[in-house]
Design a protein around this motif. Structure first.
Motif, PDB file in Angstrom:
ATOM      1  N   LEU A  42      67.194   4.486  84.133  1.00 22.45           N
ATOM      2  CA  LEU A  42      67.041   3.236  83.198  1.00 22.45           C
ATOM      3  C   LEU A  42      65.602   2.991  82.917  1.00 22.45           C
ATOM      4  O   LEU A  42      65.363   2.539  81.592  1.00 22.45           O
ATOM      5  CB  LEU A  42      67.640   2.297  84.105  1.00 22.45           C
ATOM      6  CG  LEU A  42      69.079   2.197  84.159  1.00 22.45           C
ATOM      7  CD1 LEU A  42      69.523   0.739  84.964  1.00 22.45           C
ATOM      8  CD2 LEU A  42      70.061   2.342  83.202  1.00 22.45           C
ATOM      9  N   THR A  43      64.521   3.104  83.518  1.00 26.25           N
ATOM     10  CA  THR A  43      63.202   2.664  83.172  1.00 26.25           C
ATOM     11  C   THR A  43      62.250   3.892  83.184  1.00 26.25           C
ATOM     12  O   THR A  43      61.154   3.667  82.802  1.00 26.25           O
ATOM     13  CB  THR A  43      62.789   1.763  84.308  1.00 26.25           C
ATOM     14  OG1 THR A  43      62.679   2.290  85.538  1.00 26.25           O
ATOM     15  CG2 THR A  43      63.331   0.338  84.377  1.00 26.25           C
ATOM     16  N   GLY A  44      62.691   5.241  83.266  1.00 30.15           N
ATOM     17  CA  GLY A  44      61.902   6.240  83.298  1.00 30.15           C
ATOM     18  C   GLY A  44      61.784   6.971  81.992  1.00 30.15           C
ATOM     19  O   GLY A  44      60.688   7.388  81.587  1.00 30.15           O
ATOM     20  N   GLY A  45      62.686   6.647  81.217  1.00 29.75           N
ATOM     21  CA  GLY A  45      62.472   7.076  79.761  1.00 29.75           C
ATOM     22  C   GLY A  45      63.025   8.421  79.486  1.00 29.75           C
ATOM     23  O   GLY A  45      63.067   8.642  78.267  1.00 29.75           O
ATOM     24  N   VAL A  87      59.589   1.340  79.536  1.00 28.95           N
ATOM     25  CA  VAL A  87      60.802   1.627  78.771  1.00 28.95           C
ATOM     26  C   VAL A  87      61.526   0.502  79.251  1.00 28.95           C
ATOM     27  O   VAL A  87      62.036   0.118  80.328  1.00 28.95           O
ATOM     28  CB  VAL A  87      61.380   3.236  79.433  1.00 28.95           C
ATOM     29  CG1 VAL A  87      62.822   3.129  78.886  1.00 28.95           C
ATOM     30  CG2 VAL A  87      60.497   4.042  79.172  1.00 28.95           C
ATOM     31  N   PRO A 113      65.034  -0.918  79.298  1.00 29.70           N
ATOM     32  CA  PRO A 113      66.276  -0.340  79.682  1.00 29.70           C
ATOM     33  C   PRO A 113      67.309  -0.607  78.860  1.00 29.70           C
ATOM     34  O   PRO A 113      68.243   0.370  78.625  1.00 29.70           O
ATOM     35  CB  PRO A 113      66.717  -0.810  81.258  1.00 29.70           C
ATOM     36  CG  PRO A 113      65.691  -1.971  81.487  1.00 29.70           C
ATOM     37  CD  PRO A 113      64.409  -1.803  80.449  1.00 29.70           C
ATOM     38  N   GLN A 155      65.863   1.871  75.709  1.00 29.95           N
ATOM     39  CA  GLN A 155      65.190   3.128  76.369  1.00 29.95           C
ATOM     40  C   GLN A 155      64.185   3.452  75.399  1.00 29.95           C
ATOM     41  O   GLN A 155      63.897   4.875  75.224  1.00 29.95           O
ATOM     42  CB  GLN A 155      66.530   4.319  76.115  1.00 29.95           C
ATOM     43  CG  GLN A 155      67.639   4.039  77.086  1.00 29.95           C
ATOM     44  CD  GLN A 155      66.918   4.474  78.390  1.00 29.95           C
ATOM     45  OE1 GLN A 155      67.046   5.484  78.879  1.00 29.95           O
ATOM     46  NE2 GLN A 155      66.957   3.335  79.374  1.00 29.95           N
TER      47      GLN A 155
END
Lengths: 435, 441
Positions: free
Chosen positions: B342-345, A191, A193, A196
């Motif tokens: 932020l990076t987990g979606g 993902v 950032p 998103q």
């Protein structure tokens, strides 16, 4: 000894080169077309086994060999259609993707000779398993985090001994050395950032080196009388353990800071030692052949393939904490299956024979494991063959193999959706020359 | 009629057919008039703001679209970008800066002559749904427009179907404020049950078929889980931060809002270059507080299950789904989305509200439960555009460029970001700065 091993390997690599890109065309990733005479009758050959390809179809046939023969051939396979139509929730209704249309030419070679009236020997080189799937536009393919390319190549070296117990009853026993390599390619995503949403961050190319596994086979052929014969053939399960390397090639996300963060977390652009194993199934065949008239023979066969051995593919990264990725398991959980074959052999003159066949081939693949790596399906095969016997024997066969539509709408527990319907169609053209 | 005309007619019909929304099998559920009751999550709140960029793919809208085949007719209190309050954006990863976008949105659908179909109000708890008519310039006023409570307006619409996902804020305020204050930040079970039953009875009385959703464990959201209570030294040694009641333990949570204090050295031992002063109470949710909140959420969910059962309604077990997602993630096509910040979606820049993918995933949880309970065959939402961030453009719902959405690639919660977030969550700890006064027209 070491030199012989080298020669075997060199030969093996050469043969594997010829087997490049064989789309699977017997259910699962089996290839039952190992002799053109048999292919003309859709593989209904266990109760005949009357040419050197007996080494594959029924080693019992070796017992009846009365002169030395050498057979060489191959099957040209051409996929004319292999695509996916998506279903909700992912990759969604309206999504469409196509595989590259692959052509391949898996070869076979057999040598047989009698020692005396009772004992016979032979060596076969066969390609009974193989698989290649490769999706077009891999960097955008919605299934790219599962598989964009998969290639499994395998060939068997199959020395066999035949014992003609009585003039009409024969037994054959063989040893099988299977040589195989595997390549699996998929993308890694993350993902982003800033957006998103998911972006490609790497391409994982796993190459398992040329490795071996060993097994055995046995066959019985009983020519009960001039109008009836039966045969039974069994080839054992073989496990091949592979070692190799995986490389995760980095793909820039477009943001240098994010790229730098990823580079600290992932072992990009370095060889990561890896090992895996594949359990190839055993296979049993029963054939009954009836001579309806002196010139027309009908054979029916049933094959059982022990695909339940193919439970999962474990990919273990063995490079330690700094040089590896998390181990992965590809769930398979396949089922044992039967397929049914009907063949007709019509001898029109001492030098000419027409053959016709039909096979219903059942897929061993459970719905949950249908994926871009291997979308298998039930299929019908329709074949026609012609054999010419002169100074040499020449056999030709053509098979049309439309797959049934295959739809996946469920997943194994803990695995996400990749739903849709796969369609595949293939043509096979076989040629074998026997001297 | 000539053969040519028949042919022309058939051709016209063939051309028209793909344009006609084909009937969806909704089983014994009827989506003729669908109303959604809820809070910020039901409203489509994302990244600290209410903006049509997210509202147009709110989970109630997605349910409506899947159940009816239509993209119009479901009215929401749309707000122009950058939203009210302005949505947060990620300005830089290193240093990590999350700040509100410049400007403020304005209401786009304020003159609708009837109540909205999506009556969810950001910040609302279960009591607000049955009792709140105005909040003096807050988001209740933007959505309820002085026409009665959310529940009154829902009943007025005589819905054939209603979804109710309320109760998150009854526990969330305690989690995000770091303070468990019975009756203030944490709703007592008895009053929760009374209000919840009022909602269920009122909607059932007007003939609506219902779906209720359970409340996820809010102590597992990135807002609560992202910052470690320890500083890890290069040697691997873990040094605890200093909380209001002494050194923190592994079961204490440092809230995302603590970043401002940590940035000036609060909570960090002097030996490591900090001030040695403790973090404030509002910056820490300690282990005892977290356990109290989790237990209370379980009590709320027991009530929700009972009421759903009594009303013969569908139950969407978001609590179970989120608990599973927290451990295993949400797998899709070889990817795994996680609750990581932020990076987990799954969670947007505020650490509390879902991303576009998270909302689509929630819609599918509702649809699966509705299909199951009402013997319906509503298709799940196609996740592909949400996975790859092309949701708006690919489905033709709206084009980000058309509504002036910023380039996402131009995106530490700044103090202003934290204020906006607290204001919209109805958390009264820090005073709201300014977004309130714009929405009264």
């Amino acid at each position: 000894m070491r030199r012989r091993s080298f020669v075997v390997r060199a030969l093996g690599i050469a043969i594997l080169g010829a087997v490049v890109a064989a789309p699977m065309y017997a259910a699962g990733f089996g290839i039952f077309e190992q002799g053109t005479k048999a292919t003309g009758m859709a593989g209904a050959f266990t109760a005949q086994a009357d040419d050197p390809s007996a080494l594959f179809y029924n080693a019992g046939g070796l017992a009846f060999v009365d002169k030395q023969a050498f057979s060489l051939g191959g099957t040209y396979i051409h996929a004319t259609k292999a695509d996916l139509k998506g279903a909700d929730p992912y990759p969604g209704l309206g999504y469409h993707a196509e595989q590259k249309k692959l052509s391949a030419f898996p070869p076979h070679a057999y040598w047989v000779r009698p020692i005396n009236n009772v004992w016979k020997i032979g060596v076969g080189i066969e390609t009974p398993f193989g698989l290649t799937t490769e999706w077009q536009n891999p960097a955008e393919f919605a299934g790219r985090f599962l598989s964009t390319k998969a290639s499994l190549r395998a060939f068997d070296v199959n020395p066999t001994i035949g014992w003609q117990v009585t003039p009409n009853f024969g037994i054959g026993v063989g040893a099988i050395a299977r040589f195989s390599d595997v390549e699996l390619v998929r993308y890694a995503g993350a993902v982003n950032p800033f957006t998103q949403s998911v972006v490609n961050i790497g391409k994982l190319d796993l190459k398992a080196n040329f490795s071996e596994g060993y097994g055995w086979n046995i066959g019985i052929l009983h020519k009960y009388n001039n109008s009836f014969s039966w045969g039974l053939s069994y080839r054992s399960k073989i496990t091949v353990d592979y070692k190799g390397d995986a490389t995760l090639a980095s793909i820039s996300t477009g943001n240098p800071v994010f790229d730098a963060i990823l580079a600290t977390k992932l072992p990009f652009n370095t060889k990561l030692p890896v090992k895996t194993a594949i359990d190839f199934p055993d296979m049993a065949s029963l054939g009954l052949a009836f001579a309806v008239t002196p010139n027309v023979l009908v054979e029916t066969d049933a094959n059982r393939t022990g695909w339940s051995a193919f439970k999962q593919v474990n990919i273990d990264f063995t490079g330690g904490p700094t040089n590896s990725l998390p181990d992965t398991t590809i769930q398979q959980q396949w089922k044992d299956v039967y397929n049914y074959r009907l063949g007709v052999r019509w001898t029109t003159s001492p030098s000419a024979q027409w053959r016709f066949g039909y096979v219903y081939d059942q897929t061993p693949q459970v719905e949950q494991s249908v994926n871009p790596l291997l979308p298998d399906a039930n299929r019908n095969g329709y074949s026609i063959g012609y054999g010419y016997t002169g100074g040499i024997k020449a056999d030709f066969a053509l098979m049309y193999l439309p797959f049934k539509e295959r739809t996946r709408n469920k997943s194994f527990a803990g695995e996400g959706p990749f739903f849709g319907t796969y369609n595949t169609t293939a043509w096979l053209l076989g040629v074998t020359l026997t001297f | 009629m000539s053969r040519l005309r028949i042919l022309a007619g058939a051709l016209a019909l063939a051309l028209l057919l793909p344009l006609t929304a084909f009937a969806v099998d909704t089983g014994s559920a009827d989506f003729t008039r669908y109303v959604a009751i809820g809070d910020s999550i039901t409203a489509g709140f994302m990244s600290g703001g209410l903006s049509q960029v997210a509202q147009r793919n709110s989970y109630p809208f997605l349910i409506y679209r899947q159940a009816t085949g239509k993209t119009t007719g479901f009215e929401q209190p749309l707000v122009s970008p950058p939203g009210i309050p302005a949505q947060l954006e990620l300005r830089s990863l290193s240093p990590l800066v999350i700040a509100p976008k410049a400007g403020l949105g304005s209401p786009l659908n304020l003159n609708l002559a009837r109540p909205y179909d999506n009556l969810a109000v950001p910040g609302a708890n279960v009591h607000n749904v049955v009792a709140t008519v105005t909040d003096n310039g807050g988001l209740h006023d933007l959505i309820l427009r002085g026409q009665g409570t959310a529940l009154q307006q829902a009943a007025f619409l005589h819905p054939t179907f209603a979804t109710v996902w309320i109760g998150n804020n009854d526990a969330l305020r305690a989690a995000t404020s770091g303070r468990v204050i019975e009756g203030v930040t944490l709703t007592p079970t008895a009053s929760f049950e009374a209000d919840y039953r009022t909602i269920a009875n009122t909607l059932a009385a007007v003939g609506a078929k219902l779906a209720f959703a359970t409340i996820p464990d809010v102590t597992a959201i990135p807002f609560v889980t992202t910052i470690s209570p320890f500083i890890t030294l290069p040697s691997g040694q873990q040094v605890p931060l200093i909380g209001p009641n002494g050194l923190l333990t592994a079961n204490d949570h440092v809230l995302l809002t603590a970043q401002a204090e940590l940035a000036v050295g609060k909570g960090i031992p002097a030996a490591l270059g900090g001030t040695g002063q403790p973090l404030s109470d509002a910056a820490v949710l300690d282990a005892g507080e977290a356990a109290t909140i989790t237990a209370r959420i379980n009590a709320y969910n027991a009530i929700i299950r009972t009421v759903a059962n009594e009303k013969n309604a569908a139950l969407v077990d978001v609590n179970a789904a989120f608990a599973d997602a927290a451990v295993h993630g949400v797998p899709v096509g070889g990817l795994t989305f996680t609750p990581s910040f932020l990076t987990g979606g799954l969670f947007s820049y505020d650490g509390v509200h879902p991303t576009a993918f998270g909302y689509a995933y929630l819609a599918n949880l509702f649809i699966a439960a509705i299909d199951d309970h009402y013997n319906a065959s509503i298709s799940p939402v196609n996740l592909l555009p949400f996975v790859f961030g092309t949701a708006s453009a690919s489905k033709g719902l709206f084009n980000p460029a058309d509504i002036g959405m910023d380039d996402p690639s131009t995106a530490t919660l700044t103090p202003e970001a934290i204020n906006n977030l607290f204001w919209s969550l109805n958390v009264n700890i820090p005073a709201p700065k300014r977004p309130g006064h714009h929405h009264r027209h």
